[in-house]
Design an enzyme around this catalytic site. Structure first.
Site, PDB file in Angstrom:
ATOM      1  N   TYR A  25     -25.921  -7.514  27.062  1.00  0.00           N
ATOM      2  CA  TYR A  25     -25.448  -7.206  28.419  1.00  0.00           C
ATOM      3  C   TYR A  25     -26.633  -7.439  29.352  1.00  0.00           C
ATOM      4  O   TYR A  25     -27.645  -6.737  29.237  1.00  0.00           O
ATOM      5  CB  TYR A  25     -24.995  -5.752  28.526  1.00  0.00           C
ATOM      6  CG  TYR A  25     -23.677  -5.450  27.830  1.00  0.00           C
ATOM      7  CD1 TYR A  25     -22.487  -5.459  28.541  1.00  0.00           C
ATOM      8  CD2 TYR A  25     -23.620  -5.149  26.472  1.00  0.00           C
ATOM      9  CE1 TYR A  25     -21.269  -5.178  27.926  1.00  0.00           C
ATOM     10  CE2 TYR A  25     -22.413  -4.867  25.844  1.00  0.00           C
ATOM     11  CZ  TYR A  25     -21.237  -4.885  26.578  1.00  0.00           C
ATOM     12  OH  TYR A  25     -20.046  -4.606  25.964  1.00  0.00           O
ATOM     13  N   TYR A  37     -19.876   4.134  24.044  1.00  0.00           N
ATOM     14  CA  TYR A  37     -19.610   2.753  23.630  1.00  0.00           C
ATOM     15  C   TYR A  37     -18.873   2.711  22.293  1.00  0.00           C
ATOM     16  O   TYR A  37     -17.917   1.956  22.117  1.00  0.00           O
ATOM     17  CB  TYR A  37     -20.918   1.952  23.544  1.00  0.00           C
ATOM     18  CG  TYR A  37     -20.684   0.463  23.508  1.00  0.00           C
ATOM     19  CD1 TYR A  37     -20.691  -0.289  24.681  1.00  0.00           C
ATOM     20  CD2 TYR A  37     -20.415  -0.194  22.308  1.00  0.00           C
ATOM     21  CE1 TYR A  37     -20.442  -1.648  24.668  1.00  0.00           C
ATOM     22  CE2 TYR A  37     -20.167  -1.558  22.284  1.00  0.00           C
ATOM     23  CZ  TYR A  37     -20.181  -2.283  23.457  1.00  0.00           C
ATOM     24  OH  TYR A  37     -19.919  -3.628  23.431  1.00  0.00           O
TER      25      TYR A  37
HETATM   26  C1  DHB Z   1     -16.214  -8.635  25.082  1.00  0.00           C
HETATM   27  C2  DHB Z   1     -15.694  -8.235  26.267  1.00  0.00           C
HETATM   28  C3  DHB Z   1     -16.236  -7.144  26.910  1.00  0.00           C
HETATM   29  O1  DHB Z   1     -15.723  -6.724  28.063  1.00  0.00           O
HETATM   30  C4  DHB Z   1     -17.307  -6.458  26.387  1.00  0.00           C
HETATM   31  O2  DHB Z   1     -17.828  -5.408  27.061  1.00  0.00           O
HETATM   32  C5  DHB Z   1     -17.815  -6.859  25.193  1.00  0.00           C
HETATM   33  C6  DHB Z   1     -17.270  -7.955  24.542  1.00  0.00           C
HETATM   34  C7  DHB Z   1     -15.653  -9.826  24.397  1.00  0.00           C
HETATM   35  O3  DHB Z   1     -14.692 -10.406  24.900  1.00  0.00           O
HETATM   36  O4  DHB Z   1     -16.161 -10.196  23.341  1.00  0.00           O
END
Ligand code: DHB
Ligand code: FAD
Length: 392
Positions: free
Chosen positions: A203, A387
């Site tokens: 991220y 998470y």
């Molecule tokens: C994916 C999408 C998300 O919004 C996220 O936080 C993590 C992974 C994905 O599409 O892989």
């Protein structure tokens, strides 16, 4: 008119509707699923990729976990990157938990296969679906299918028809309350048949906007870029996408990024939305029909799963134990978890994105929050426990 009878009529054949149908039918409760689109259309949608352990357990309980078990990838942590630096949040060490990377598209395919194996009743390409009498003892659903008017008489209706479905608006305006925040940007997603840049998700907060590196399997990557709402997919050639992604990643990741032709590219707007209540008489709302989160933090599909958990328990209690406590409490129980996931998704979005109207003070706050997160195990633990998913 052609009338059929079932115990639970389910509107929507996305993950929420299919998972609910599968869980109920395995316990002897009859369901019919009505889906507006063709199966091919539903299976071509590229959406979420990260499953909380609660969702993983529920999928196993539904008897559809075999391929996920083989092909899903367990992630014990994630990277947060900012200003060319990065740090890792270790879910396993901080909470004892983890998440599973397994695409929503794959899960939906597994669910369809399982429903077919049990001769599940799923009607595709239905039109003009309307819900009637859920505030009485004569609930039914009317719709058009294969050119004819049809009707399903039922005990309950599960509205699993996503944000643009019709279920939510069956609840009278005098009862329904909606809470919403629309964000001034979207996510441009790209799927490519290339190896992921990192073993775990990244991220990335950057002055040019947020970026996310995700994956579906060791040969299939999913990347996202924060883009202005006005942007269209046509403006973003693959070359432009890769160039912009490289700019927003720490140098070490940018240098090892393997690029390739896109398999899919789409823009999704970001929105926080909750509808209350999630039950009105014999109608229950489930998943995106009741709430939307911005994707930062990967909570959308996982919230659909926790709703299905509460609703399946409530309906089993009703049919098998003649106990309606679960039904009476469904809305409050589901909403309590929904609002916490809304809070988490909103806070992750605020932490990592650039907002058009951000002041210098706001930027410093964001920077301080990121530095605090990097330096504090308490802050990291709070992020990690959200998470991996709050308990059901
Ligand atoms: C994916 C999408 C998300 O919004 C996220 O936080 C993590 C992974 C994905 O599409 O892989
Ligand atoms: P849906 O998957 O929307 O399923 C609802 C179904 O109902 C659909 O198949 C629809 O065709 C059907 N339907 C609609 N109206 C009717 C009607 N009138 N009659 C009959 N059927 C109807 N979440 C994440 O965590 N990470 C992501 O990266 C991510 N990306 C996303 C990208 C997009 C473009 C979208 C729209 C969502 C994304 N999400 C993501 C959210 C996640 O995919 C959803 O939370 C999840 O699909 C919710 O499942 P659901 O079954 O409740 O709704």
């Amino acid at each position: 008119m052609n009338t059929i009878r079932t115990q639970v009529a389910i509107i929507g054949g996305g993950p929420a509707g299919l998972l609910l149908s599968q869980l109920l039918e395995r316990k002897g409760i009859d369901t019919v699923v009505l889906e507006r689109r063709s199966r091919d259309y539903v299976l071509a949608r590229i959406r979420a990729g990260v499953l909380e352990s609660g969702a993983v357990d529920l999928i196993r309980e539904a008897g559809v976990g075999a391929r996920m078990q083989r092909e899903g990838i367990v992630h014990d942590g994630t990277f947060i990157a900012a200003s060319n630096r990065g740090f890792r949040i270790d879910f396993r060490q901080l909470t004892g938990g983890s998440v599973m990377v397994y695409g929503q598209t794959e899960l939906t395919q597994d669910l369809y296969q399982a429903r077919d194996a049990m001769n599940g009743k799923i009607l595709h390409e239905v039109d003009e679906v309307r819900i009637h009498g859920v505030d009485s003892d004569a609930a039914h659903v009317s719709f058009r299918w294969q050119g004819r008017e049809r009707r399903i008489a039922c005990d309950y209706v599960a509205g699993c028809d996503g944000f643009h479905g019709i279920s939510r608006n069956t609840i009278p305006a005098s009862v329904l309350r909606e809470f919403e925040r629309v964000y001034p940007f979207g996510w441009l997603g790209l799927l490519s048949a290339t190896p992921p840049v990192s073993d775990e998700l990244i991220y990335a907060s950057h002055a040019r906007g947020f970026a996310l590196c995700s994956m579906r399997n060791p040969a299939l990557s999913r990347y996202y870029l924060q883009v202005p709402l006005q942007d269209s997919v046509e403006q973003w050639s693959d070359e432009l996408f890769w160039e912009e992604l490289r700019r927003r990643l720490p140098a070490a990741a940018a240098e090892t990024l393997v690029t390739g032709e896109s398999v899919e590219k789409s823009i999704a707007p970001l929105r926080s939305f909750v509808a209350e209540p999630m039950r009105w008489g014999r109608l229950f709302l489930c998943g995106d029909a009741a709430h939307i989160v911005p994707p930062t933090g990967a909570k959308g599909l996982n919230l659909a799963a926790s709703d299905v958990y509460y609703l399946s328990r409530a309906l089993l209690q009703h049919y098998h134990e003649q106990d309606d406590h679960g039904i009476d409490d469904y809305s409050a129980t589901a909403l309590s978890r929904v609002w916490k996931a809304e809070r988490f998704s909103w806070s992750m979005t605020r932490l990592l994105h650039r907002f058009p109207d951000q002041s210098d003070f706001d930027l410093r706050m964001q920077q301080a929050e990121l530095e605090y997160l990097e330096s504090s195990l308490a802050a990291q633990t709070a992020l990690a426990e959200n998470y991996i998913g709050l308990p059901y």
